[in-house]
Design an enzyme around this catalytic site. Structure first.
Site: not given
Length: 254
Positions: A144, A157, A161
């Site tokens: 990401s 998160y 990533k």
């Protein structure tokens, strides 16, 4: 021109969003496709129906990627069905938005287990199969833009990533001698089930669109071309790379 003709492609998180688009896109390029999915039987079956409508074989295998045994089961069932594994697209991920200071332990743990541990187990299982069968292979992980920038409500998160991106760099070194290429794609803001509630706010969505030089948010199909390219022989000398697919958002974050 079908870039994946005769190949078997495995996609995790393949019933919705980027994973679904990648699975159907791979079939459009001549691949037989096995998808892993977590919960929605109907969406998984409809994905397989689209794959088969393109004249390719499809397989749906239900399982939680956070569990190591899921990876072994997924790869084994794909081999039973199709005989070999040529490409893995490691895509499964979650992003339950939450503030940092009161982030529940269980939310942190679940996000890491799905996004990072799950990717590790799947990459390892697919790589072992590729080594056993010989002939190399390709692994594409969906990281990401969040691997490169922070997010106030994504403190759990963004590290996962970044970890997925780093995993591809290290795996590229570990697996190069086996002819296995490992690369990542770094999507920007893509309209999927992960962020549909967050982007239901029209003002926030407009703000995100304004930050994107191409003037729009991404759709899952925007990832198909980059993923298929990295999975194909057109990228035969590409490994350890990270490809931004963000409409120019990253270069405009200033």
């Amino acid at each position: 021109m079908k870039l994946l003709q005769g190949k078997t492609v495995l996609v995790t998180g393949g019933s919705t969003g980027i994973g679904r688009a990648a699975a159907i896109g791979a079939a459009r390029h001549g691949a037989d496709v096995a998808i892993n999915y977590a919960s929605s039987d109907d969406k998984a079956l409809s994905c397989i129906a689209e794959i088969e409508a393109l004249g390719q074989r499809g397989l749906a295998v239900k399982g939680d990627v956070a569990l190591p045994e899921t990876a072994a089961d997924f790869v084994a069932k794909a081999v039973d069905a199709f005989g070999h594994v040529d490409v893995l697209v490691s895509n499964a991920g979650i992003c339950p938005f939450h503030a940092f200071l009161d982030m529940p332990v269980e939310t942190v743990d679940r996000t890491f287990r799905v996004n990072l541990h799950g990717a590790y187990y799947m990459v390892q299982a697919a790589a072992n199969q590729m080594v056993r069968q010989g002939g190399g292979g390709a692994i594409v992980a969906v990281s990401s833009i969040s691997a490169l920038v922070g997010g106030e409500f994504q403190t759990h998160y963004t590290p996962t990533k970044a970890g997925v991106h780093s995993l591809m760099q290290s795996a590229a070194i570990a697996l190069g001698k086996h002819g296995i290429r490992c690369n990542s794609v770094l999507p920007g803001t893509i309209l999927t089930e992960i962020n549909k509630d967050d982007l239901a706010d029209d003002a926030k969505r407009h703000y995100m669109e304004e930050r994107t030089p191409l003037g729009r948010l991404g759709m899952p199909d925007d990832l198909v071309g980059p993923i298929v390219f990295l999975a194909s022989d057109m990228a035969a000398y590409v490994t350890g790379a990270a490809l931004l697919v963000d409409g120019g958002m990253f270069v405009n974050l200033q």
